[in-house]
Design an enzyme around this catalytic site. Structure first.
Site, PDB file in Angstrom:
ATOM      1  N   GLU A 105       0.843  -1.211   0.000  1.00  0.00           N
ATOM      2  CA  GLU A 105       0.000   0.000   0.000  1.00  0.00           C
ATOM      3  C   GLU A 105       0.871   1.251   0.000  1.00  0.00           C
ATOM      4  O   GLU A 105       1.975   1.248   0.544  1.00  0.00           O
ATOM      5  CB  GLU A 105      -0.878   0.030   1.268  1.00  0.00           C
ATOM      6  CG  GLU A 105      -2.326  -0.330   1.054  1.00  0.00           C
ATOM      7  CD  GLU A 105      -3.128   0.716   0.266  1.00  0.00           C
ATOM      8  OE1 GLU A 105      -2.537   1.501  -0.480  1.00  0.00           O
ATOM      9  OE2 GLU A 105      -4.351   0.723   0.420  1.00  0.00           O
ATOM     10  N   ASP A 106       0.341   2.317  -0.554  1.00  0.00           N
ATOM     11  CA  ASP A 106       1.057   3.596  -0.509  1.00  0.00           C
ATOM     12  C   ASP A 106       0.751   4.339   0.786  1.00  0.00           C
ATOM     13  O   ASP A 106       1.626   4.994   1.354  1.00  0.00           O
ATOM     14  CB  ASP A 106       0.708   4.467  -1.712  1.00  0.00           C
ATOM     15  CG  ASP A 106      -0.788   4.625  -1.902  1.00  0.00           C
ATOM     16  OD1 ASP A 106      -1.495   3.600  -1.903  1.00  0.00           O
ATOM     17  OD2 ASP A 106      -1.272   5.763  -2.028  1.00  0.00           O
ATOM     18  N   ASP A 163      -4.657   5.459   5.874  1.00  0.00           N
ATOM     19  CA  ASP A 163      -5.182   6.727   6.387  1.00  0.00           C
ATOM     20  C   ASP A 163      -6.255   6.393   7.435  1.00  0.00           C
ATOM     21  O   ASP A 163      -5.931   6.107   8.587  1.00  0.00           O
ATOM     22  CB  ASP A 163      -5.731   7.500   5.176  1.00  0.00           C
ATOM     23  CG  ASP A 163      -6.124   8.929   5.476  1.00  0.00           C
ATOM     24  OD1 ASP A 163      -6.532   9.219   6.605  1.00  0.00           O
ATOM     25  OD2 ASP A 163      -6.044   9.772   4.568  1.00  0.00           O
ATOM     26  N   LYS A 204      -0.769   7.275   8.341  1.00  0.00           N
ATOM     27  CA  LYS A 204      -1.276   8.510   8.950  1.00  0.00           C
ATOM     28  C   LYS A 204      -2.174   8.129  10.132  1.00  0.00           C
ATOM     29  O   LYS A 204      -3.401   8.150  10.047  1.00  0.00           O
ATOM     30  CB  LYS A 204      -2.061   9.300   7.904  1.00  0.00           C
ATOM     31  CG  LYS A 204      -2.243  10.764   8.235  1.00  0.00           C
ATOM     32  CD  LYS A 204      -3.217  11.425   7.261  1.00  0.00           C
ATOM     33  CE  LYS A 204      -2.656  11.654   5.903  1.00  0.00           C
ATOM     34  NZ  LYS A 204      -3.653  12.276   4.991  1.00  0.00           N
ATOM     35  N   PHE A 242      -2.784  16.313   3.756  1.00  0.00           N
ATOM     36  CA  PHE A 242      -3.036  15.575   2.520  1.00  0.00           C
ATOM     37  C   PHE A 242      -1.742  15.504   1.728  1.00  0.00           C
ATOM     38  O   PHE A 242      -1.168  16.535   1.386  1.00  0.00           O
ATOM     39  CB  PHE A 242      -4.132  16.235   1.694  1.00  0.00           C
ATOM     40  CG  PHE A 242      -4.697  15.293   0.681  1.00  0.00           C
ATOM     41  CD1 PHE A 242      -5.804  14.518   0.974  1.00  0.00           C
ATOM     42  CD2 PHE A 242      -4.096  15.156  -0.559  1.00  0.00           C
ATOM     43  CE1 PHE A 242      -6.299  13.607   0.042  1.00  0.00           C
ATOM     44  CE2 PHE A 242      -4.582  14.248  -1.500  1.00  0.00           C
ATOM     45  CZ  PHE A 242      -5.691  13.480  -1.187  1.00  0.00           C
ATOM     46  N   ARG A 281       0.568  12.233  -9.225  1.00  0.00           N
ATOM     47  CA  ARG A 281       1.077  10.882  -8.946  1.00  0.00           C
ATOM     48  C   ARG A 281       2.513  10.713  -9.425  1.00  0.00           C
ATOM     49  O   ARG A 281       3.253   9.885  -8.896  1.00  0.00           O
ATOM     50  CB  ARG A 281       0.208   9.833  -9.666  1.00  0.00           C
ATOM     51  CG  ARG A 281      -1.191   9.669  -9.105  1.00  0.00           C
ATOM     52  CD  ARG A 281      -1.811   8.397  -9.683  1.00  0.00           C
ATOM     53  NE  ARG A 281      -3.258   8.357  -9.531  1.00  0.00           N
ATOM     54  CZ  ARG A 281      -3.892   7.893  -8.460  1.00  0.00           C
ATOM     55  NH1 ARG A 281      -3.204   7.463  -7.431  1.00  0.00           N
ATOM     56  NH2 ARG A 281      -5.207   7.869  -8.422  1.00  0.00           N
TER      57      ARG A 281
HETATM   58  C1  PRP Z   1      -5.882   5.776  -1.270  1.00  0.00           C
HETATM   59  C2  PRP Z   1      -4.654   4.981  -0.925  1.00  0.00           C
HETATM   60  C3  PRP Z   1      -5.192   3.871  -0.048  1.00  0.00           C
HETATM   61  C4  PRP Z   1      -6.414   4.499   0.586  1.00  0.00           C
HETATM   62  C5  PRP Z   1      -6.129   4.828   2.022  1.00  0.00           C
HETATM   63  O1  PRP Z   1      -6.490   5.181  -2.371  1.00  0.00           O
HETATM   64  O2  PRP Z   1      -4.025   4.485  -2.079  1.00  0.00           O
HETATM   65  O3  PRP Z   1      -5.551   2.732  -0.798  1.00  0.00           O
HETATM   66  O4  PRP Z   1      -6.711   5.698  -0.131  1.00  0.00           O
HETATM   67  O5  PRP Z   1      -7.217   5.499   2.600  1.00  0.00           O
HETATM   68  P1  PRP Z   1      -8.028   4.955   3.845  1.00  0.00           P
HETATM   69  O6  PRP Z   1      -7.055   4.355   4.807  1.00  0.00           O
HETATM   70  O7  PRP Z   1      -8.680   6.208   4.411  1.00  0.00           O
HETATM   71  O8  PRP Z   1      -9.034   3.979   3.363  1.00  0.00           O
HETATM   72  P2  PRP Z   1      -7.614   5.924  -3.217  1.00  0.00           P
HETATM   73  O9  PRP Z   1      -8.947   5.405  -2.809  1.00  0.00           O
HETATM   74  O10 PRP Z   1      -7.404   7.392  -3.162  1.00  0.00           O
HETATM   75  O11 PRP Z   1      -7.347   5.398  -4.669  1.00  0.00           O
HETATM   76  P3  PRP Z   1      -5.993   5.472  -5.512  1.00  0.00           P
HETATM   77  O12 PRP Z   1      -5.031   4.488  -4.895  1.00  0.00           O
HETATM   78  O13 PRP Z   1      -6.438   5.077  -6.874  1.00  0.00           O
HETATM   79  O14 PRP Z   1      -5.474   6.883  -5.446  1.00  0.00           O
END
Ligand code: PRP
Length: 215
Positions: free
Chosen positions: A137-138, A141, A169, A190, A203
């Protein structure tokens, strides 16, 4: 490790004192420490993690994985879209045989705030029953996305399931999450770059920034 994972906290402090300022596509990008004024009505991007810090951390994470998966053949599952750059750079440093899969989930609407609803945009294609799994995962949150995914994967009965996240986070957490391999703990801002987006932008940036909107 089984689907019940031990909690691991990181206290790594992120650095704020790096100096860099340049323009990308008309946006001012500058370090917080310099306190420069942004262009009118443009989001200001403040450097949080430099590409050198990110690379050093990925080197460390790869060492941890090389230590723990020596002689094994896990499947690494990247969570699209945000993990693509992290995944690509991490796996080049692994010295054990791996397979690569992706799932695509979405939790955010078209902006900075999470919708709180997780959508499976592209599910897992490969069978994982009895396999060792590492989810890449990146960012964790609220934790809603990864909790949803780990539950989804657990139901497929892998031999083990671990999570490797570039950033965490914890201040925004809504559900508990154990991160087995963690890069950085980040503040409640953010962040964009290195795969992370703001409304699909940024990105491609090689460093990680936090977004500030001018009034
Ligand atoms: C982002 C990120 C995680 C997720 C974390 O994905 O890549 O997968 O949000 O957020 P959370 O812990 O509050 O659930 P996003 O839904 O933005 O899609 P993306 O990876 O395509 O940018």
């Amino acid at each position: 490790m089984s689907c019940s994972r031990a909690r691991r906290l990181s206290t790594r402090k992120v650095a704020f004192d790096l100096l860099l300022s340049y323009h990308i596509k008309g946006l001012e990008i500058s370090p917080r420490a310099k306190g420069e004024t942004a262009l009118n009505s443009q989001p200001k991007l403040n450097l949080l993690l430099s590409r050198q810090e990110i690379q050093a951390t990925i080197d460390r994470l790869a060492s941890e994985l090389n230590r723990d998966y020596h002689g094994q053949n896990p499947i690494l599952i990247g969570v699209l879209k945000g993990s693509f750059m992290f995944m690509a750079n991490l796996i080049q440093l692994l010295n054990f045989p791996i397979e690569v899969e992706f799932v695509r989930l979405s939790s955010y609407g078209g902006g900075k705030e999470s919708s709180g609803k997780i959508k499976v945009v592209q599910g897992l294609q490969a069978p994982i029953k009895g396999r060792d799994i590492v989810v890449i995962e990146d960012i964790v949150d609220t934790g809603l996305t990864i909790s949803f995914l780990l539950d989804y994967l657990c139901r497929k009965k892998p031999a083990s399931l671990r999570l490797c996240a570039l950033t965490d986070k914890p201040s925004r957490r809504q559900v508990p999450v154990t991160i087995d391999y963690l890069g950085f703990t980040v503040p409640d801002k953010f962040i964009v770059g290195y795969g992370l987006d703001w409304d699909e932008k940024f990105r491609n940036l090689p460093d990680i920034y936090y977004v500030e909107l001018e009034d």
